[in-house]
Every structure is written in structure tokens, then in C-alpha cells.
Motif scaffolding. Structure first.
Motif, PDB file in Angstrom:
ATOM      1  N   TYR A 242      47.965  41.815  40.425  1.00  0.00           N
ATOM      2  CA  TYR A 242      48.190  40.479  40.969  1.00  0.00           C
ATOM      3  C   TYR A 242      49.292  40.564  42.010  1.00  0.00           C
ATOM      4  O   TYR A 242      50.355  41.123  41.757  1.00  0.00           O
ATOM      5  CB  TYR A 242      48.574  39.499  39.860  1.00  0.00           C
TER       6      TYR A 242
ATOM      7  N   PRO B  18      51.884  38.497  44.502  1.00  0.00           N
ATOM      8  CA  PRO B  18      52.433  37.161  44.716  1.00  0.00           C
ATOM      9  C   PRO B  18      52.007  36.594  46.064  1.00  0.00           C
ATOM     10  O   PRO B  18      51.799  37.330  47.013  1.00  0.00           O
ATOM     11  CB  PRO B  18      53.951  37.382  44.679  1.00  0.00           C
TER      12      PRO B  18
ATOM     13  N   GLY C 119      55.658  34.216  50.508  1.00  0.00           N
ATOM     14  CA  GLY C 119      56.723  33.245  50.302  1.00  0.00           C
ATOM     15  C   GLY C 119      57.487  32.983  51.582  1.00  0.00           C
ATOM     16  O   GLY C 119      57.065  33.364  52.668  1.00  0.00           O
TER      17      GLY C 119
ATOM     18  N   THR D 126      61.364  31.949  45.586  1.00  0.00           N
ATOM     19  CA  THR D 126      60.308  32.911  45.268  1.00  0.00           C
ATOM     20  C   THR D 126      59.105  32.155  44.710  1.00  0.00           C
ATOM     21  O   THR D 126      59.229  31.041  44.212  1.00  0.00           O
ATOM     22  CB  THR D 126      60.775  33.946  44.223  1.00  0.00           C
ATOM     23  N   THR D 127      57.976  32.802  44.798  1.00  0.00           N
ATOM     24  CA  THR D 127      56.747  32.235  44.260  1.00  0.00           C
ATOM     25  C   THR D 127      56.216  33.179  43.199  1.00  0.00           C
ATOM     26  O   THR D 127      56.118  34.380  43.445  1.00  0.00           O
ATOM     27  CB  THR D 127      55.686  32.064  45.368  1.00  0.00           C
ATOM     28  N   THR D 128      55.883  32.657  42.045  1.00  0.00           N
ATOM     29  CA  THR D 128      55.313  33.465  40.979  1.00  0.00           C
ATOM     30  C   THR D 128      53.866  33.044  40.787  1.00  0.00           C
ATOM     31  O   THR D 128      53.572  31.859  40.653  1.00  0.00           O
ATOM     32  CB  THR D 128      56.071  33.266  39.658  1.00  0.00           C
ATOM     33  N   VAL D 129      52.986  34.032  40.789  1.00  0.00           N
ATOM     34  CA  VAL D 129      51.574  33.761  40.579  1.00  0.00           C
ATOM     35  C   VAL D 129      51.243  34.105  39.127  1.00  0.00           C
ATOM     36  O   VAL D 129      51.493  35.225  38.680  1.00  0.00           O
ATOM     37  CB  VAL D 129      50.689  34.583  41.538  1.00  0.00           C
ATOM     38  N   THR D 130      50.713  33.148  38.409  1.00  0.00           N
ATOM     39  CA  THR D 130      50.321  33.371  37.023  1.00  0.00           C
ATOM     40  C   THR D 130      48.804  33.457  36.971  1.00  0.00           C
ATOM     41  O   THR D 130      48.122  32.542  37.426  1.00  0.00           O
ATOM     42  CB  THR D 130      50.792  32.204  36.131  1.00  0.00           C
TER      43      THR D 130
ATOM     44  N   ASN E  92      43.042  38.252  31.408  1.00  0.00           N
ATOM     45  CA  ASN E  92      43.567  37.567  32.573  1.00  0.00           C
ATOM     46  C   ASN E  92      42.379  37.151  33.444  1.00  0.00           C
ATOM     47  O   ASN E  92      41.315  37.780  33.392  1.00  0.00           O
ATOM     48  CB  ASN E  92      44.481  38.485  33.382  1.00  0.00           C
TER      49      ASN E  92
END
Length: 172
Positions: free
Chosen positions: A40, A42, A45, A53-57, A99
Motif C-alpha cells: 500500500y 500513501p 501529500g 501526513t496522509t495515512t491510507v488504510t 486487506n
């Protein structure tokens, strides 16, 4: 006295019952040991030096059962012998947590009767799940009185999912 034809019918029915029993206990890799890793990245940003920051879940995908639908579209008999194949559904109560967009493997163990069998295709009618590959590749031909392991790689949806997975195997 039981004739040869009756013995063949009984043997065919017994073979079909054996196939159903084997398929009910389809080997499904436990845990994540046979699953493919997914990376994955991110999202882009703000510019360098910024503290945001950007977090990708990844999406959460969980299925708690697999409905295997076997759809037979071949002949009822070959050379005067009944093939004893039919369309049917089995349920395997396996739980798997993945996931989103993760690849995972299913192992099918088809067996043939006195008639040859050809597994033509595999797909899923559950939204977002899709067939990726199989080993050996499809279509897969199984000679009379044979059995094999067929590894099918599927891809999980990229959105959250919770429910049963339906996989359809078309054979003839």
C-alpha cells in the motif's frame, strides 16, 4: 442377481458421494501463510517540509463461509455409461480476514468418474471478488477416474466487506 449396469450406477453414485465429501473438506490455507502480500502506497501529500501526513488504510475484507456452486453443463452419458455429474452447491465454513485488493488462494480437489471432466471457468458472484489465475490453467481437463488439486487465486474487493463468498465452478 445384480447386473453389470446396476453395479456401474452404484459405483458412479458412490464416486459422486466421495467427490462431494472431499469437496466439503476443501483445503483452504490457514492464516496468511499461502496468501500474497499486497503493498500500500500513501496518497501524495503536501510538499516536502510540511508536517501534515496522509495515512491510507486498506479496506477490511472478512468472509465467514464459501459457497461453492458447481455448475455442470456436460453430457449425461458417454459411450452408454452414465457420467453421474450434476450441478450442486457445498458450503465451507471458513473465516478469512484480508486487506482490500489482497490476493488469496483456494484449493479445489476435483475427481472424475468414468467420464472425463473439464473445468471450464471459475468466477465469483460476490460483489468485488474476482478470479485472477489458476494452477494448472483453465480450461483444465481431467481424464476418467482421476483426481487433481487445482489452486485458484482470487482477489478480494477494494472496499470493506463482511459476509459469505460465493465461488462458481463451471464444468462439463
Amino acid at each position: 442377481m445384480v447386473g453389470l449396469m446396476e453395479l456401474r450406477v452404484v459405483a458412479g453414485i458412490a464416486l459422486v458421494a466421495l467427490v462431494i465429501a472431499i469437496l466439503a473438506f476443501v483445503v483452504f490455507g490457514s492464516g496468511n501463510k499461502d496468501q500474497h502480500a499486497t503493498a500500500y502506497v500513501p496518497a501524495a501529500g503536501p510538499s516536502a517540509g510540511s508536517e501534515a501526513t496522509t495515512t491510507v488504510t486498506p479496506a477490511s475484507v472478512e468472509f465467514y463461509a464459501i459457497n461453492y456452486q458447481y455448475v455442470y453443463n456436460g453430457p449425461a452419458s458417454v459411450g452408454g455409461s452414465s457420467c453421474s455429474y450434476s450441478s450442486y452447491t457445498t458450503v465451507d465454513s471458513q473465516t478469512e480476514i484480508l486487506n482490500g485488493s489482497q490476493a488469496f488462494d483456494l484449493v479445489l480437489t476435483p475427481s472424475s468418474s468414468q467420464c472425463p471432466m473439464k473445468i471450464e471457468s471459475v468466477n465469483s458472484s460476490t460483489a468485488g471478488f474476482r478470479f485472477a489465475t489458476s494452477d494448472p490453467g483453465l480450461p483444465f481437463y481431467l481424464p476418467p477416474y482421476s483426481n487433481a488439486d487445482l489452486q485458484v487465486t482470487m482477489i478480494a474487493p477494494n472496499t470493506n466487506f463482511y459476509g459469505p463468498l460465493t465461488v462458481t465452478i463451471y464444468y462439463g
